[in-house]
Design a protein around this motif. Structure first.
Motif, mmCIF file in Angstrom:
data_model
loop_
_atom_site.group_PDB
_atom_site.id
_atom_site.type_symbol
_atom_site.label_atom_id
_atom_site.label_comp_id
_atom_site.label_asym_id
_atom_site.label_seq_id
_atom_site.Cartn_x
_atom_site.Cartn_y
_atom_site.Cartn_z
ATOM 1 N N GLY A 55 0.715 -1.007 0.418
ATOM 2 C CA GLY A 55 -0.458 0.293 0.003
ATOM 3 C C GLY A 55 0.629 1.333 0.067
ATOM 4 O O GLY A 55 2.215 1.036 -0.133
ATOM 5 N N SER A 56 0.382 2.221 -0.153
ATOM 6 C CA SER A 56 0.884 3.898 -0.249
ATOM 7 C C SER A 56 0.716 4.595 0.975
ATOM 8 O O SER A 56 -0.873 4.447 2.069
ATOM 9 N N ILE A 57 1.753 5.163 2.307
ATOM 10 C CA ILE A 57 1.510 5.991 2.656
ATOM 11 C C ILE A 57 2.266 7.030 2.708
ATOM 12 O O ILE A 57 3.494 7.536 1.785
ATOM 13 N N GLN A 58 2.300 8.253 3.897
ATOM 14 C CA GLN A 58 2.352 9.270 3.928
ATOM 15 C C GLN A 58 2.459 9.557 5.806
ATOM 16 O O GLN A 58 2.501 9.249 6.385
ATOM 17 N N GLY A 59 4.184 10.824 5.695
ATOM 18 C CA GLY A 59 4.315 10.739 6.856
ATOM 19 C C GLY A 59 5.426 10.293 7.071
ATOM 20 O O GLY A 59 6.201 8.571 7.120
ATOM 21 N N VAL A 60 6.503 10.793 8.311
ATOM 22 C CA VAL A 60 7.632 9.690 8.527
ATOM 23 C C VAL A 60 7.062 9.079 9.760
ATOM 24 O O VAL A 60 7.528 8.112 9.891
#
Length: 325
Positions: A55-60
């Motif tokens: 899947g796709s994620i964002q952020g540290v």
């Protein structure tokens, strides 16, 4: 813009990120803080319903959680660069990787693509991976197996970054000619004329399930025609939504959101959308010599069998016809 600086930075970034050996959580935190920009985006191919790594994620924060899970799941046994395409301030890196799955004990050797956008300091702003996810899941589920993805078998032109051939323009024209022929506005020979004699197709997917998966070659465009016949016997095209192209010299990789219909036995259609990369290598005569498709191949399997995961994802009714796979 210094292309070699970008190439070196991308190679170093990939080696640092995936070169960790049995890292602690603190090691992973330090790696992400050091290698990634403040608001990174990341895509590991696949639907998260099939594996928590997908899947796709964002952020540290989420990126740190992903890599902790990744290194708890696998050990990177081997990691080898094939070549890196630099296009603008971005790069597309072709690599060979071998993983050992800690729970199953299986190994998986495969080719993969890293699409990386970096900032002015060389830190990663966006990273997308593409590889054969169906065989990845086989290795997850099978005890002590040895797996490889589909590979090319015919010698072909090497990557030539200084080539003046403009591979992206050549491949783009081939896509246009394919569309013209497919929709009945032209003839197939105009499309096949863009291919080299003996062009090779490598469709990275589950050869145990999908009849069009595998390696195809032959004199003229014989192998390509056979692959298309096998492919179109099951699928009809809705749209190619091209999202980005990375190209340098005689190589071009087209990222796309591909929409298809599976042709049910009763004549109805079953929907599929998937993110893929189609990679082309052009020979010195300006013809496409190698055509490789990197797919979210596990989702093709789910679609083929109309699995419960597939039906829930697309909101199919509970009384989905049993006679349709």
């Amino acid at each position: 813009m210094d292309k070699e600086w970008i190439r070196q930075k991308v190679e170093k970034n990939i080696g640092t990120i995936y070169g960790l050996k049995n890292p602690t959580d603190r090691d992973v935190d330090t790696m992400v803080d050091t290698m990634f920009a403040q608001c990174p985006t990341f895509q590991f191919p696949g639907f998260m319903e099939l594996n928590p790594l997908f899947g796709s994620i964002q952020g540290v924060f989420l990126l740190k959680e992903h890599f902790k899970s990744f290194f708890n799941t696998v050990e990177v046994l081997n990691f080898e660069k094939q070549y890196i395409i630099v296009d603008g301030f971005n790069a597309d890196a072709h690599y060979m990787m071998e993983l050992k799955f800690k729970e199953s004990g299986s190994r998986y050797e495969f080719e993969l693509l890293f699409f990386m956008d970096i900032d002015m300091e060389g830190r990663v702003r966006d990273l997308k991976l593409y590889f054969d996810t169906a065989t990845f899941l086989k290795a997850v589920k099978t005890k002590n197996g040895m797996f490889k993805d589909v590979r090319e078998a015919v010698p072909h032109t090497e990557f030539k970054p200084d080539s003046k051939l403009k591979a992206a323009a050549i491949t783009s024209d081939a896509y246009v000619q394919f569309g013209v022929a497919y929709y009945g506005f032209g003839n197939w020979e105009d499309f096949y004329s863009r291919l080299s004699n003996g062009v090779e197709v490598v469709f990275k997917s589950n050869v145990d399930v999908l009849p069009y998966a595998g390696q195809y070659s032959g004199s003229g465009s014989e192998g390509f025609k056979k692959w298309l016949d096998d492919l179109m016997s099951l699928w009809s095209l809705n749209a190619f939504n091209f999202t980005k192209v990375y190209t340098e010299g005689n190589a071009a990789d087209f990222m796309m959101h591909e929409l298809h219909y599976y042709n049910n036995p009763d004549g109805t259609k079953r929907y599929l959308d998937v993110y893929i990369v189609q990679s082309s290598m052009v020979n010195d005569d300006g013809k496409i010599e190698l055509f490789k498709s990197y797919n979210d191949s596990a989702w093709l399997d789910e679609t083929f069998f109309a699995s419960e995961v597939y039906k829930k994802h697309y909101g199919y009714p509970a009384d989905y016809p049993k006679g349709l796979k």
